[in-house]
Design a protein around this motif. Structure first.
Motif, PDB file in Angstrom:
ATOM      1  N   CYS A   1      48.138  71.878  67.411  1.00  0.00           N
ATOM      2  CA  CYS A   1      48.061  73.206  66.802  1.00  0.00           C
ATOM      3  C   CYS A   1      47.081  73.297  65.628  1.00  0.00           C
ATOM      4  N   THR A   2      47.132  72.346  64.716  1.00  0.00           N
ATOM      5  CA  THR A   2      46.243  72.410  63.546  1.00  0.00           C
ATOM      6  C   THR A   2      44.765  72.367  63.973  1.00  0.00           C
ATOM      7  N   PRO A   3      44.382  71.442  64.862  1.00  0.00           N
ATOM      8  CA  PRO A   3      42.990  71.453  65.332  1.00  0.00           C
ATOM      9  C   PRO A   3      42.572  72.774  65.982  1.00  0.00           C
ATOM     10  N   GLY A  44      38.079  62.208  58.824  1.00  0.00           N
ATOM     11  CA  GLY A  44      39.440  61.894  59.260  1.00  0.00           C
ATOM     12  C   GLY A  44      39.446  61.656  60.757  1.00  0.00           C
ATOM     13  N   ARG A  45      40.197  60.626  61.180  1.00  0.00           N
ATOM     14  CA  ARG A  45      40.228  60.276  62.612  1.00  0.00           C
ATOM     15  C   ARG A  45      41.654  60.080  63.094  1.00  0.00           C
ATOM     16  N   SER A  46      42.598  60.852  62.522  1.00  0.00           N
ATOM     17  CA  SER A  46      43.987  60.714  62.979  1.00  0.00           C
ATOM     18  C   SER A  46      44.135  61.329  64.368  1.00  0.00           C
ATOM     19  N   ASN A  47      45.202  60.887  65.070  1.00  0.00           N
ATOM     20  CA  ASN A  47      45.441  61.417  66.422  1.00  0.00           C
ATOM     21  C   ASN A  47      45.896  62.863  66.393  1.00  0.00           C
ATOM     22  N   ALA A 100      33.869  61.013  60.622  1.00  0.00           N
ATOM     23  CA  ALA A 100      33.781  60.079  59.491  1.00  0.00           C
ATOM     24  C   ALA A 100      35.189  59.613  59.115  1.00  0.00           C
ATOM     25  N   HIS A 101      35.275  58.480  58.441  1.00  0.00           N
ATOM     26  CA  HIS A 101      36.587  57.906  58.075  1.00  0.00           C
ATOM     27  C   HIS A 101      36.415  57.009  56.863  1.00  0.00           C
ATOM     28  N   SER A 102      37.445  56.233  56.554  1.00  0.00           N
ATOM     29  CA  SER A 102      37.411  55.479  55.294  1.00  0.00           C
ATOM     30  C   SER A 102      36.342  54.382  55.277  1.00  0.00           C
ATOM     31  N   LYS A 103      35.855  54.011  56.436  1.00  0.00           N
ATOM     32  CA  LYS A 103      34.831  52.948  56.471  1.00  0.00           C
ATOM     33  C   LYS A 103      33.417  53.520  56.634  1.00  0.00           C
ATOM     34  N   ALA A 113      39.979  66.382  56.670  1.00  0.00           N
ATOM     35  CA  ALA A 113      41.377  66.049  57.039  1.00  0.00           C
ATOM     36  C   ALA A 113      41.639  64.635  56.570  1.00  0.00           C
ATOM     37  N   VAL A 114      41.686  64.472  55.265  1.00  0.00           N
ATOM     38  CA  VAL A 114      41.680  63.153  54.631  1.00  0.00           C
ATOM     39  C   VAL A 114      43.025  62.821  53.983  1.00  0.00           C
ATOM     40  N   GLY A 115      43.611  63.801  53.311  1.00  0.00           N
ATOM     41  CA  GLY A 115      44.856  63.553  52.591  1.00  0.00           C
ATOM     42  C   GLY A 115      44.622  63.086  51.164  1.00  0.00           C
ATOM     43  N   ILE A 116      43.420  63.373  50.608  1.00  0.00           N
ATOM     44  CA  ILE A 116      43.142  63.047  49.195  1.00  0.00           C
ATOM     45  C   ILE A 116      42.746  64.353  48.493  1.00  0.00           C
ATOM     46  N   ASP A 150      39.267  73.273  55.349  1.00  0.00           N
ATOM     47  CA  ASP A 150      40.032  72.313  54.547  1.00  0.00           C
ATOM     48  C   ASP A 150      41.450  72.178  55.107  1.00  0.00           C
ATOM     49  N   VAL A 151      41.715  71.051  55.755  1.00  0.00           N
ATOM     50  CA  VAL A 151      43.027  70.844  56.390  1.00  0.00           C
ATOM     51  C   VAL A 151      44.052  70.300  55.392  1.00  0.00           C
ATOM     52  N   GLY A 152      43.580  69.668  54.350  1.00  0.00           N
ATOM     53  CA  GLY A 152      44.451  68.928  53.432  1.00  0.00           C
ATOM     54  C   GLY A 152      45.542  69.762  52.777  1.00  0.00           C
ATOM     55  N   ILE A 153      46.689  69.132  52.596  1.00  0.00           N
ATOM     56  CA  ILE A 153      47.784  69.736  51.813  1.00  0.00           C
ATOM     57  C   ILE A 153      48.227  68.659  50.819  1.00  0.00           C
ATOM     58  N   ASN A 154      47.872  68.840  49.568  1.00  0.00           N
ATOM     59  CA  ASN A 154      48.223  67.847  48.546  1.00  0.00           C
ATOM     60  C   ASN A 154      48.841  68.559  47.354  1.00  0.00           C
ATOM     61  N   MET A 160      47.740  79.021  60.316  1.00  0.00           N
ATOM     62  CA  MET A 160      47.274  78.998  61.705  1.00  0.00           C
ATOM     63  C   MET A 160      48.054  78.006  62.555  1.00  0.00           C
ATOM     64  N   THR A 161      48.595  76.964  61.900  1.00  0.00           N
ATOM     65  CA  THR A 161      49.268  75.911  62.657  1.00  0.00           C
ATOM     66  C   THR A 161      50.481  76.475  63.409  1.00  0.00           C
ATOM     67  N   ILE A 162      51.321  77.251  62.719  1.00  0.00           N
ATOM     68  CA  ILE A 162      52.507  77.807  63.406  1.00  0.00           C
ATOM     69  C   ILE A 162      52.080  78.855  64.435  1.00  0.00           C
TER      70      ILE A 162
HETATM   71  P1  NDP Z   1      46.027  60.603  58.081  1.00  0.00           P
HETATM   72  O1  NDP Z   1      46.455  59.896  56.844  1.00  0.00           O
HETATM   73  O2  NDP Z   1      46.672  60.248  59.371  1.00  0.00           O
HETATM   74  O3  NDP Z   1      44.450  60.402  58.255  1.00  0.00           O
HETATM   75  C1  NDP Z   1      43.590  60.504  57.177  1.00  0.00           C
HETATM   76  C2  NDP Z   1      42.193  60.158  57.611  1.00  0.00           C
HETATM   77  O4  NDP Z   1      41.352  60.234  56.474  1.00  0.00           O
HETATM   78  C3  NDP Z   1      42.055  58.752  58.199  1.00  0.00           C
HETATM   79  O5  NDP Z   1      41.301  58.781  59.380  1.00  0.00           O
HETATM   80  C4  NDP Z   1      41.334  57.979  57.105  1.00  0.00           C
HETATM   81  O6  NDP Z   1      40.424  57.004  57.570  1.00  0.00           O
HETATM   82  C5  NDP Z   1      40.544  59.079  56.404  1.00  0.00           C
HETATM   83  N1  NDP Z   1      40.262  58.682  55.049  1.00  0.00           N
HETATM   84  C6  NDP Z   1      41.135  58.229  54.126  1.00  0.00           C
HETATM   85  N2  NDP Z   1      40.488  57.921  52.984  1.00  0.00           N
HETATM   86  C7  NDP Z   1      39.182  58.187  53.196  1.00  0.00           C
HETATM   87  C8  NDP Z   1      38.021  58.059  52.407  1.00  0.00           C
HETATM   88  N3  NDP Z   1      38.056  57.579  51.157  1.00  0.00           N
HETATM   89  N4  NDP Z   1      36.842  58.429  52.953  1.00  0.00           N
HETATM   90  C9  NDP Z   1      36.777  58.916  54.212  1.00  0.00           C
HETATM   91  N5  NDP Z   1      37.850  59.045  55.002  1.00  0.00           N
HETATM   92  C10 NDP Z   1      39.047  58.681  54.507  1.00  0.00           C
HETATM   93  O7  NDP Z   1      46.179  62.140  57.777  1.00  0.00           O
HETATM   94  P2  NDP Z   1      46.330  63.406  58.772  1.00  0.00           P
HETATM   95  O8  NDP Z   1      45.176  63.483  59.671  1.00  0.00           O
HETATM   96  O9  NDP Z   1      47.691  63.425  59.325  1.00  0.00           O
HETATM   97  O10 NDP Z   1      46.267  64.601  57.698  1.00  0.00           O
HETATM   98  C11 NDP Z   1      45.131  64.813  56.885  1.00  0.00           C
HETATM   99  C12 NDP Z   1      45.442  65.875  55.864  1.00  0.00           C
HETATM  100  O11 NDP Z   1      45.754  67.080  56.535  1.00  0.00           O
HETATM  101  C13 NDP Z   1      46.661  65.596  54.984  1.00  0.00           C
HETATM  102  O12 NDP Z   1      46.411  66.150  53.694  1.00  0.00           O
HETATM  103  C14 NDP Z   1      47.781  66.365  55.656  1.00  0.00           C
HETATM  104  O13 NDP Z   1      48.789  66.752  54.735  1.00  0.00           O
HETATM  105  C15 NDP Z   1      47.031  67.566  56.149  1.00  0.00           C
HETATM  106  N6  NDP Z   1      47.626  68.225  57.298  1.00  0.00           N
HETATM  107  C16 NDP Z   1      47.712  69.577  57.272  1.00  0.00           C
HETATM  108  C17 NDP Z   1      48.218  70.275  58.324  1.00  0.00           C
HETATM  109  C18 NDP Z   1      48.251  71.775  58.258  1.00  0.00           C
HETATM  110  O14 NDP Z   1      48.976  72.406  59.005  1.00  0.00           O
HETATM  111  N7  NDP Z   1      47.452  72.385  57.397  1.00  0.00           N
HETATM  112  C19 NDP Z   1      48.746  69.606  59.516  1.00  0.00           C
HETATM  113  C20 NDP Z   1      48.526  68.165  59.506  1.00  0.00           C
HETATM  114  C21 NDP Z   1      48.000  67.523  58.421  1.00  0.00           C
HETATM  115  P3  NDP Z   1      40.917  55.637  58.321  1.00  0.00           P
HETATM  116  O15 NDP Z   1      41.272  56.072  59.695  1.00  0.00           O
HETATM  117  O16 NDP Z   1      39.716  54.780  58.261  1.00  0.00           O
HETATM  118  O17 NDP Z   1      42.079  55.126  57.540  1.00  0.00           O
END
Ligand code: NDP
Length: 287
Positions: A139-141, A165-168, A188-191, A208-211, A228-232, A269-271
Motif C-alpha cells: 500500500c505505501t509504495p 531504502g531497500r526494505s521489502n 540506494a541504501h546504507s552502503k 524511506a530510510v527511518g532517520i 517522504d515516506v519516513g515517520i519519525n 495514502m497507505t490506508i
Molecule cells: P527499514 O528500516 O526496513 O529500511 C530502511 C532502509 O534505509 C534500509 O534499506 C537501509 O539500508 C536504509 N538506510 C538506513 N540508513 C541509511 C543511510 N545512512 N544511508 C542510506 N540508506 C540508509 O525501514 P522501512 O522501509 O520499513 O521504513 C522506512 C521509513 O518509512 C520509516 O521511517 C518508517 O517508519 C516509514 N514508513 C512509513 C509508512 C507510511 O505509511 N507512511 C509505511 C512504512 C514505513 P540497508 O538495507 O543497507 O540497511
C-alpha cells in the motif's frame, strides 16, 4: 509546494465509495476486510482503529480479530486457514509488528495471496517483480506513485527515480512500481557511496530510510519531486514531541518542485490504498 496526501487520499476514498456501491448493486457483494491484531501495541491499535473507520466509511465491512500477546503461532495459522477458506472474506491483513515469539514471515506466507491486501506475500512480490497485473501491491509504495503522478502527471516515462531504502515493504516495491512507469531507477541504501551525488540526479526522490530529516537540501535537484515516506518522532527544544519525515522539510521545500509533508503526505495514502486493494481482491474473486 506541498503534495496534499490527505486530500488525494480523500479523493481516492470517494472514488472507492462509488465503486463499492456499484459492486453491491450489481453483484450483491460487499467487500469484507479482516484485520488480525496480536497483542497490545498502542500504535498498532490506533492504526487499526483508523483502518476500521475508513473501511466502513467507503461502504466495506470491517472485521477485527483481537488476539492476546501470548497467542501461539499454531493458533494464528489456524485462524488464517479459516479466513482463507471463508468465501465471505475478501481481504486479510495481519497487523505488524507481531510479538517476538511469532515468525512474521511464516505468518505472512500463510495468507492466501489473493486475499493478501498488504501485498507482502512472496507470491505478490514475485508477481510485482514479473510485472504481472494480478499482483496485490503493497500500500505505501502504491501511495508514493499516486502522489508523484498527482504532481507530475500520468506519464513518468524517462524520469530518474532515486529510492533511498531497500526494505521489502517500501524500498524494493516502490522501485518496481516506478520501473513499471518507465522510470530509470536507482535504489540506494546504507552502503551506497556518495549518496548526496546519487540523490542529486533524481527527478523523483523517495526517502524511506527511518532517520529523521536525513535528506538535506543540497542533495536535491532544483524542481525535483520529493516523496517522504519516513515517520519519525523527535523531541523539540521546548520538550514537545513532533512527527517528522526522513527529509529536512524546512530547507528542502524551497528547493524542490513539490514535496509530501509529514504528517499529511504518504501516511494517509497507505490506508486508502489498502481499501483499494480490498476492492481489487473482491472484484477478482467475483470474476
Ligand atoms: P527499514 O528500516 O526496513 O529500511 C530502511 C532502509 O534505509 C534500509 O534499506 C537501509 O539500508 C536504509 N538506510 C538506513 N540508513 C541509511 C543511510 N545512512 N544511508 C542510506 N540508506 C540508509 O525501514 P522501512 O522501509 O520499513 O521504513 C522506512 C521509513 O518509512 C520509516 O521511517 C518508517 O517508519 C516509514 N514508513 C512509513 C509508512 C507510511 O505509511 N507512511 C509505511 C512504512 C514505513 P540497508 O538495507 O543497507 O540497511
Amino acid at each position: 509546494m506541498n503534495i496534499d496526501g490527505k486530500l488525494i487520499a480523500k479523493e481516492l476514498r470517494e472514488k472507492l465509495t462509488v465503486e463499492v456501491a456499484e459492486l453491491k448493486a450489481k453483484h450483491g457483494v460487499q467487500p469484507l476486510l479482516t484485520v488480525i491484531i496480536v497483542g497490545d501495541d498502542p500504535a498498532s491499535h490506533i492504526y487499526v482503529k483508523n483502518k476500521v473507520k475508513q473501511t466502513q466509511e467507503v461502504g466495506m465491512i470491517s472485521n477485527e480479530i483481537l488476539l492476546p500477546a501470548n497467542t501461539t503461532e499454531q493458533y494464528l495459522l489456524q485462524q488464517l486457514e479459516q479466513l482463507n477458506n471463508d468465501t465471505s472474506v475478501h481481504g486479510i491483513l495481519v497487523q505488524l509488528p507481531l510479538p517476538k515469539h511469532l515468525n512474521e514471515s511464516a505468518v505472512i506466507s500463510a495468507i492466501n495471496p489473493d486475499k493478501d491486501v498488504d501485498g507482502f506475500h512472496a507470491v505478490n512480490s514475485g508477481r510485482l517483480f514479473n510485472g504481472e497485473s494480478n499482483a496485490l501491491v503493497p500500500c505505501t509504495p502504491q501511495g508514493c506513485v499516486l502522489l508523484a503522478k498527482h504532481h507530475i502527471g500520468e506519464d513518468l516515462t524517462g524520469l530518474h527515480a532515486v529510492i533511498i531504502g531497500r526494505s521489502n515493504i517500501v524500498g524494493k516495491p516502490v522501485a518496481m512500481l516506478f520501473l513499471q512507469e518507465n522510470c530509470t531507477i536507482t535504489i540506494a541504501h546504507s552502503k551506497t557511496k556518495n549518496l548526496d551525488e546519487v540523490c542529486k540526479q533524481a527527478d523523483i526522490l523517495v526517502a524511506a530510510v527511518g532517520i529523521a530529516q536525513f535528506v538535506k537540501a543540497d542533495w536535491v535537484k532544483k524542481g525535483a519531486t520529493v516523496i517522504d515516506v519516513g515517520i519519525n518522532r523527535i523531541i523539540t527544544e521546548d520538550g514537545k514531541t513532533r512527527l517528522v519525515g526522513d527529509v529536512d522539510y524546512d530547507n528542502v521545500v524551497t528547493k524542490c518542485g513539490a514535496i509530501t509533508p509529514v504528517p499529511g503526505g504518504v501516511g494517509p495514502m497507505t490506508i486508502a490504498c489498502l481499501l483499494k486493494n480490498t476492492l481489487v481482491a473482491t472484484k477478482r474473486y467475483l470474476t
